[in-house]
Design a protein around this motif. Structure first.
Motif, PDB file in Angstrom:
ATOM      1  N   HIS A   1      -8.204 -11.568 -51.369  1.00  0.00           N
ATOM      2  CA  HIS A   1      -7.848 -11.682 -52.784  1.00  0.00           C
ATOM      3  C   HIS A   1      -6.515 -12.387 -53.023  1.00  0.00           C
ATOM      4  CE1 HIS A   1     -11.628 -10.052 -53.761  1.00  0.00           C
ATOM      5  NE2 HIS A   1     -11.423  -9.025 -52.965  1.00  0.00           N
TER       6      HIS A   1
ATOM      7  N   THR B   1     -18.595  -7.670 -55.901  1.00  0.00           N
ATOM      8  CA  THR B   1     -17.991  -7.413 -54.599  1.00  0.00           C
ATOM      9  C   THR B   1     -19.105  -6.940 -53.673  1.00  0.00           C
ATOM     10  OG1 THR B   1     -16.267  -6.192 -53.415  1.00  0.00           O
ATOM     11  CG2 THR B   1     -17.346  -5.035 -55.233  1.00  0.00           C
ATOM     12  N   THR B   2     -18.766  -6.558 -52.447  1.00  0.00           N
ATOM     13  CA  THR B   2     -19.778  -6.114 -51.485  1.00  0.00           C
ATOM     14  C   THR B   2     -20.223  -4.709 -51.884  1.00  0.00           C
ATOM     15  OG1 THR B   2     -18.522  -7.381 -49.881  1.00  0.00           O
ATOM     16  CG2 THR B   2     -20.271  -5.966 -49.029  1.00  0.00           C
TER      17      THR B   2
ATOM     18  N   GLU C   1     -15.408 -11.638 -41.616  1.00  0.00           N
ATOM     19  CA  GLU C   1     -16.561 -11.019 -42.273  1.00  0.00           C
ATOM     20  C   GLU C   1     -17.521 -12.129 -42.676  1.00  0.00           C
ATOM     21  OE1 GLU C   1     -14.818  -6.896 -44.115  1.00  0.00           O
ATOM     22  OE2 GLU C   1     -14.808  -8.652 -45.417  1.00  0.00           O
TER      23      GLU C   1
ATOM     24  N   HIS D   1     -13.487 -17.029 -52.512  1.00  0.00           N
ATOM     25  CA  HIS D   1     -12.062 -16.802 -52.186  1.00  0.00           C
ATOM     26  C   HIS D   1     -11.683 -17.535 -50.891  1.00  0.00           C
ATOM     27  CE1 HIS D   1     -13.999 -13.374 -50.217  1.00  0.00           C
ATOM     28  NE2 HIS D   1     -14.048 -12.642 -51.327  1.00  0.00           N
TER      29      HIS D   1
ATOM     30  N   ARG E   1     -17.212 -16.017 -47.755  1.00  0.00           N
ATOM     31  CA  ARG E   1     -18.469 -15.841 -48.499  1.00  0.00           C
ATOM     32  C   ARG E   1     -19.237 -17.145 -48.560  1.00  0.00           C
ATOM     33  NH1 ARG E   1     -20.036 -11.838 -51.961  1.00  0.00           N
ATOM     34  NH2 ARG E   1     -18.771  -9.958 -51.930  1.00  0.00           N
TER      35      ARG E   1
ATOM     36  N   HIS F   1     -13.096 -12.625 -45.367  1.00  0.00           N
ATOM     37  CA  HIS F   1     -14.545 -12.711 -45.632  1.00  0.00           C
ATOM     38  C   HIS F   1     -14.845 -14.118 -46.142  1.00  0.00           C
ATOM     39  CE1 HIS F   1     -18.109 -10.708 -48.042  1.00  0.00           C
ATOM     40  NE2 HIS F   1     -18.507 -11.730 -47.304  1.00  0.00           N
TER      41      HIS F   1
ATOM     42  N   HIS G   1     -13.369  -0.550 -47.607  1.00  0.00           N
ATOM     43  CA  HIS G   1     -13.811  -1.004 -48.932  1.00  0.00           C
ATOM     44  C   HIS G   1     -13.272  -0.080 -50.002  1.00  0.00           C
ATOM     45  CE1 HIS G   1     -16.081  -3.872 -51.367  1.00  0.00           C
ATOM     46  NE2 HIS G   1     -16.034  -2.898 -52.244  1.00  0.00           N
TER      47      HIS G   1
HETATM   48  C1  LIG Z   1     -17.006  -6.744 -47.017  1.00  0.00           C
HETATM   49  C2  LIG Z   1     -15.875  -6.228 -47.785  1.00  0.00           C
HETATM   50  O1  LIG Z   1     -15.886  -5.095 -48.153  1.00  0.00           O
HETATM   51  C3  LIG Z   1     -14.698  -7.097 -48.056  1.00  0.00           C
HETATM   52  O2  LIG Z   1     -14.976  -8.387 -47.783  1.00  0.00           O
HETATM   53  C4  LIG Z   1     -14.028  -6.911 -49.371  1.00  0.00           C
HETATM   54  O3  LIG Z   1     -14.870  -6.288 -50.263  1.00  0.00           O
HETATM   55  C5  LIG Z   1     -13.460  -8.156 -50.003  1.00  0.00           C
HETATM   56  O4  LIG Z   1     -14.395  -9.088 -50.370  1.00  0.00           O
HETATM   57  P1  LIG Z   1     -15.217  -9.055 -51.758  1.00  0.00           P
HETATM   58  O5  LIG Z   1     -14.347  -8.456 -52.810  1.00  0.00           O
HETATM   59  O6  LIG Z   1     -15.536 -10.492 -51.988  1.00  0.00           O
HETATM   60  O7  LIG Z   1     -16.431  -8.222 -51.504  1.00  0.00           O
END
Ligand SMILES: CC(=O)[C@@H](O)[C@H](O)COP(=O)(O)O
Ligand SMILES: NCC(=O)COP(=O)(O)O
Length: 262
Positions: A19, A109-110, A79, A59, A54, A52, A199
């Motif tokens: 983030h 989000t995930t 990730e 991001h 994506r 991560h 998370h």
């Molecule tokens: C898989 C996970 O939990 C992380 O990658 C975290 O949530 C940040 O990434 P996102 O906010 O894009 O899901």
């Protein structure tokens, strides 16, 4: 991320820098720089960095992964979704670890764990290819017995338990989620898995998770980056590190109590 200097039973902190990239991408420039955040995280007591990549690149970018792989001294936990494209990227950069996560384009989000039990045939060659390349594979799953058993069947050495439902729940419901996480951590450890969790963790939710002796690593990002707006990134990570250490069964508070100094 098992190459840090902490003792074998210690709880590692992986700082997720996604983030920082979200804020950068809001304006499309170069700042704030996720690599700079990773270097500050290292100074503040992180044992590893999580990023991560994506599929929609909302991001972290491919360039971020290349720079982190090249310039970071800490272990990198990539990730990734279970796709051919992501497997190719992981094999090119060979991060210390790869955590396979579920992804849906339209999600904010995930939102849940990987369905390791329902996707065994799809996941098996990806887990094997990553492992053969010397990358430590983890599966980001719900704290459910059938998902733990699927991870064992797939030969993944690590699972990361999704703590999002626990963090979102209130009161009695949060305690129920905590017990699901505890039972999953214990079952996984009995099967010889290394247990991670993450998370949505924040200062008020990290303690009971950090206190579980089976859990060896926490990955935390969104809260730390948000808190950094008010106190700075170094301070936000340091405080999280201290809360984790205090909650640990062999942490400073327990050691003081055991020696009669509390
Ligand atoms: C898989 C996970 O939990 C992380 O990658 C975290 O949530 C940040 O990434 P996102 O906010 O894009 O899901
Ligand atoms: N795998 C969880 C993670 O890396 C961090 O999640 P969050 O703290 O950003 O929600």
């Amino acid at each position: 991320m098992s190459t840090g200097s902490r003792s074998a039973s210690a709880l590692r902190l992986g700082v997720n820098i996604d983030h920082v990239a979200t804020i950068r991408n809001a304006r499309g420039g170069l700042a704030p720089d996720p690599l700079r955040a990773a270097l500050i995280a290292a100074e503040a007591g992180a044992d590893g960095i999580t990023a991560h990549l994506r599929e929609d690149r909302r991001h972290i970018s491919d360039h971020d992964i290349a720079r982190l792989s090249r310039e970071l001294d800490l272990p990198l936990n990539l990730e990734m979704a279970a796709t051919a494209e992501m497997l190719d990227i992981a094999l090119r950069h060979r991060p210390h670890a790869a955590c396979i996560v579920p992804e849906r384009r339209e999600e904010r989000t995930t939102e849940g764990g990987l369905d390791a039990a329902g996707q065994q045939a799809h996941l098996a060659p990806i887990v094997a290819a990553l492992g053969d390349a010397g990358i430590r594979v983890s599966l980001f799953i719900e704290p459910a017995p059938h998902q733990i058993e699927a991870a064992v069947a797939l030969g993944a050495p690590v699972v990361e338990l999704h703590t999002g439902t626990y963090c979102d729940a209130m009161g009695e419901a949060r305690l129920v989620e905590l017990e699901r996480l505890r039972a999953a951590a214990q079952l996984g450890a009995r099967h010889g898995l290394e247990i991670h969790a993450g998370h949505g963790l924040a200062y008020d939710t990290v303690g009971p998770i950090a206190a579980m002796p089976e859990i060896r690593e926490l990955n935390i990002g969104h809260f730390l980056v948000g808190e950094a707006i008010f106190v700075g990134l170094h301070a936000s990570i340091q405080r999280m590190r201290a809360l984790m250490d205090e909650a640990r069964p062999d942490g400073p508070r327990e050691r003081a109590a055991a020696s009669g100094q509390s």
